[in-house]
Design an enzyme around this catalytic site. Structure first.
Site, PDB file in Angstrom:
ATOM      1  N   PRO A  10       3.725   1.749  -1.751  1.00  0.00           N
ATOM      2  CA  PRO A  10       3.246   2.833  -0.883  1.00  0.00           C
ATOM      3  C   PRO A  10       4.015   2.875   0.434  1.00  0.00           C
ATOM      4  O   PRO A  10       4.232   1.844   1.062  1.00  0.00           O
ATOM      5  CB  PRO A  10       1.776   2.492  -0.650  1.00  0.00           C
ATOM      6  CG  PRO A  10       1.573   1.111  -1.127  1.00  0.00           C
ATOM      7  CD  PRO A  10       2.687   0.764  -2.046  1.00  0.00           C
ATOM      8  N   GLU A  11       4.444   4.055   0.819  1.00  0.00           N
ATOM      9  CA  GLU A  11       5.102   4.218   2.109  1.00  0.00           C
ATOM     10  C   GLU A  11       4.115   4.879   3.080  1.00  0.00           C
ATOM     11  O   GLU A  11       2.985   5.160   2.719  1.00  0.00           O
ATOM     12  CB  GLU A  11       6.383   5.043   1.933  1.00  0.00           C
ATOM     13  CG  GLU A  11       7.415   4.290   1.075  1.00  0.00           C
ATOM     14  CD  GLU A  11       8.837   4.803   1.273  1.00  0.00           C
ATOM     15  OE1 GLU A  11       9.130   5.390   2.322  1.00  0.00           O
ATOM     16  OE2 GLU A  11       9.652   4.609   0.352  1.00  0.00           O
TER      17      GLU A  11
END
Ligand SMILES: [Zn+2]
Length: 301
Positions: free
Chosen positions: A2-3
């Site tokens: 996840p960014e």
């Protein structure tokens, strides 16, 4: 992994579900994720109310009504799945729920990686699932978020008052490549591999270009750096808008997958044509600091 846009999406999802809720139970199915859970974690949360949910870089901060904060990071593969009271009932079974997650059909992996279950006064449950266990769930004191070893070295947030002058200041002496600099959390937080590739492609900047060549002699940003700053903010904002991208086994809090991935111009498009009008180049993949970079050698200088 996840960014920042995904984490922001998670934050908004958790906010909708958990704000003002009081913990009625916490189930820990193991002693640690990346680090051990703090002593007495589950007991401490009982009866505590969630007053706000913030984000700093890729960390989630859940403010409790006693001045403490739950610090959470999704690591490589962490995710929250939310079940309202109605849904929780559908998952009720006679098995020992503290040993085995009931929610496996919804959270995946037969529930084997459902390490934490937060239960709330409205009957809802939030399940934290993390197959690779690089995630973090910790309890800190209010104010500690400024000096916490994981948080204190973090650079500016890309949204808000961050500007090209601040970026120039961080880069004017840097001889590292601009792609590697963008990934440095002391320069700006939350720009991961995908969004660095995309922002550089949009800006027509070669990822291997030396950072300091984007800063003028007087320390001011060049036109290209202004453009890069704008594009970093833009790619992140667009990703937040569509609810975060879906890569690997990441799902947002509702278990639904985002679709920003379909809009990548460079990332993961090796050997495909550059999508910039009149460019005619072909996307290449190179490796920088052990990570894949995608670029168009024709329009990125
Ligand atoms: Zn091109």
């Amino acid at each position: 992994m996840p960014e920042l846009p995904e984490v922001e999406t998670v934050r908004r999802g958790l906010e909708q579900a958990m704000l003002g809720r009081t913990f009625t139970g916490v189930v820990l199915r193991r002693g640690n994720l990346r680090f051990p859970f703090p002593d007495g974690f589950a007991t401490h949360l009982l009866g505590r109310k969630i007053e706000s949910i913030r984000r700093r870089a890729k960390y989630l901060l859940l403010d409790l009504d006693d001045g403490r904060i739950i610090l959470s990071h999704l690591g490589m593969s962490g995710r929250y799945t939310l079940f309202d009271a109605e849904k929780v009932k559908q998952f009720e079974t006679s098995q020992n729920i503290d040993e085995h997650s009931r929610f496996g059909t919804a959270t995946g992996f037969d529930g084997r990686h459902d390490h934490v279950e937060f239960r709330f006064d409205d009957g809802s449950v939030a399940v934290y699932t993390d197959p690779r266990r690089f995630g973090i769930i910790d309890l800190i004191e209010v104010g500690e978020e400024q000096i916490h070893p994981l948080l204190e070295t973090l650079g500016p947030e890309p949204f808000g008052d961050w500007n090209a002058n601040q970026l120039a200041k961080k880069l004017h002496k840097k001889t590292t490549s601009i792609k590697v600099a963008l990934l440095d959390q002391r320069v700006v937080v939350g720009v991961g591999n995908i969004y660095a590739c995309e922002a550089l492609h949009r800006s027509g900047i070669h990822p291997q270009r030396q950072s300091k060549t984007l800063v003028r002699k007087d320390g001011k940003p060049t036109k290209k750096l202004h453009l890069l700053h704008e594009n970093v903010v833009q790619v992140l904002e667009q990703a937040v808008e569509v609810g975060g991208s879906s890569l690997n086994d990441f799902a947002d809090v509702n278990g639904t997958l985002g679709y920003f991935g379909h809009h990548f111009q460079a990332y993961d498009r090796e050997d495909e044509p550059c999508l910039k009008e009149d460019c005619g180049g072909t996307i290449e993949r190179i490796t920088q600091s052990g990570r894949s970079t995608f670029l168009c050698p024709r329009c990125q200088r």
